[in-house]
Design an enzyme around this catalytic site. Structure first.
Site, mmCIF file in Angstrom:
data_model
loop_
_atom_site.group_PDB
_atom_site.id
_atom_site.type_symbol
_atom_site.label_atom_id
_atom_site.label_comp_id
_atom_site.label_asym_id
_atom_site.label_seq_id
_atom_site.Cartn_x
_atom_site.Cartn_y
_atom_site.Cartn_z
ATOM 1 N N GLU A 70 0.826 -1.202 0.000
ATOM 2 C CA GLU A 70 0.000 0.000 0.000
ATOM 3 C C GLU A 70 0.864 1.258 0.000
ATOM 4 O OE1 GLU A 70 -3.404 2.547 0.375
ATOM 5 O OE2 GLU A 70 -2.997 0.573 -0.485
ATOM 6 N N HIS A 73 2.778 1.846 -3.301
ATOM 7 C CA HIS A 73 1.841 2.410 -4.278
ATOM 8 C C HIS A 73 1.649 3.902 -4.024
ATOM 9 C CE1 HIS A 73 -1.536 2.873 -6.930
ATOM 10 N NE2 HIS A 73 -2.379 3.100 -5.942
ATOM 11 N N HIS A 134 -11.498 4.896 -8.997
ATOM 12 C CA HIS A 134 -10.073 5.165 -8.787
ATOM 13 C C HIS A 134 -9.234 4.481 -9.862
ATOM 14 C CE1 HIS A 134 -6.508 6.341 -6.711
ATOM 15 N NE2 HIS A 134 -6.190 5.132 -6.306
ATOM 16 N N HIS A 310 -2.255 -8.489 -16.914
ATOM 17 C CA HIS A 310 -3.554 -8.310 -17.577
ATOM 18 C C HIS A 310 -4.065 -6.892 -17.354
ATOM 19 C CE1 HIS A 310 -7.301 -9.493 -19.396
ATOM 20 N NE2 HIS A 310 -7.997 -9.265 -18.298
#
Length: 351
Positions: A70, A73, A134, A310
């Site tokens: 987290e 990021h 988001h 992906h």
């Protein structure tokens, strides 16, 4: 500015991949507050810091392994924000030199909104509506940065190509339709991810042994009025609702594949001897890679690396289509048409 814009676009791809990684390892609430982590600038690791953090948030004890995805990021997203603000400031400062200003300012404003969605993702405990928006905001930021990079690069090279305007313009509406389908499919993917519906159908080509599962609950699966309050980590939908989401995402992929297969085949017949050909090939390659990754995702039960790829390839497909549209718009008026007009005018003047 062009180099920094390209760097920002590449960093945006990294941020999108880190967001997918964070979600896939169930670390979306690895830090229960924002923008810090348990009130610290980084993940608390010492025994004293962990004790303080647990006292502050007794309902969510510290999990260092989930806190770091987290925070990594967030660090990457924060760096991207600083770069975007720098681009906007540079554009405003040098606006008299003809640099684009409105687009950098739009991106800077949008990155603030995207930061707010990042905060709400945590404070609203992964509410699917906010998580999906988001994710879409990340794709929007990347698209805008890509357009800015293309505009800046176009300033330093003359347009090239040997297509006539009628040859180009006939494909534009269909490409815009394809772009709309890509955006819709990305939105379906975001809703699938935010509701943890990727594992709802564990096999291909059927879903739970049926071509069209009888118990799918589309009303529940696409209920955008889910109330705020519960912790949505792991999802709150029923199995039937998740199956409905997953099957819809599969159908969207099939429609997208069929649409682009026809469109790109028709385009290829017209542009294979032109500069546009390689940009058409890029869309074909990225689309094939994305479909392949989707199949591998289901066949091998969502491997982490494949699922992140992906997600990134979805961004790649969006950018490939945007790039192709940009190249078509970049094509000049037909040289032959222009020369004919010039010859006609010269003859009239001479007469």
């Amino acid at each position: 500015m062009g180099r920094w814009s390209l760097f920002a676009a590449l960093l945006a791809v990294v941020v999108i991949m880190l967001g997918a990684w964070t979600r896939l390892v169930d670390a979306g609430l690895g830090c229960p507050d924002w923008p810090g982590c348990y009130g610290f600038l980084s993940v608390p690791q010492s025994s004293e810091s962990i004790a303080i953090a647990n006292a502050r948030f007794p309902e969510t004890p510290v999990d260092v392994a989930k806190g770091w995805p987290e925070m990594i990021h967030r660090y990457a997203a924060g760096t991207l924000g600083l770069v975007v603000f720098g681009l906007a400031a540079f554009a405003v400062r040098h606006r008299r030199e003809g640099l684009p200003v409105k687009l950098p300012l739009f991106i800077a404003g949008f990155i603030v909104l995207q930061g707010a969605f990042g905060m709400w993702t945590v404070t609203l405990k992964l509410w699917p509506q906010v998580v999906a928006l988001h994710l879409l905001g990340g794709f929007t930021t990347l698209s805008a940065l890509t357009l800015l990079t293309l505009r800046l690069r176009a300033r330093h090279k003359p347009p090239s190509g040997n297509l006539s305007m009628p040859e180009v313009s006939r494909f534009r509406p269909w490409l815009y339709g394809g772009l709309a389908l890509v955006i819709l499919q990305i939105a379906l993917g975001a809703w699938t991810a935010s509701n943890y519906a990727a594992v709802a159908c564990p096999e291909l080509p059927t879903c739970q042994g049926e071509w069209w599962p009888a118990d799918m609950d589309f009303r529940h699966g696409f209920d955008i009025a889910q109330h705020v309050g519960p912790n949505y980590l792991g999802g709150q939908l029923t199995a039937d609702g998740r199956v409905a989401i997953h099957v819809t995402h599969r159908l969207g992929a099939m429609i997208l594949l069929g649409y682009f297969a026809v469109l790109l085949a028709l385009m290829w017949r017209r542009v294979r001897q032109t500069d546009i050909a390689r940009h058409v090939q890029l869309v074909v390659i990225v689309l094939a890679a994305q479909i392949t990754l989707g199949i591998i995702n289901v066949a091998f039960h969502i491997p982490l690396s494949v699922a992140v790829a992906h997600n990134a390839m979805g961004a790649g497909l969006l950018l490939a289509v945007i790039n192709l549209l940009w190249r078509l718009h970049e094509q000049p008026q037909s040289h032959s048409v222009s020369s004919q007009h010039t010859t006609t005018i010269n003859r009239e003047v001479t007469a």
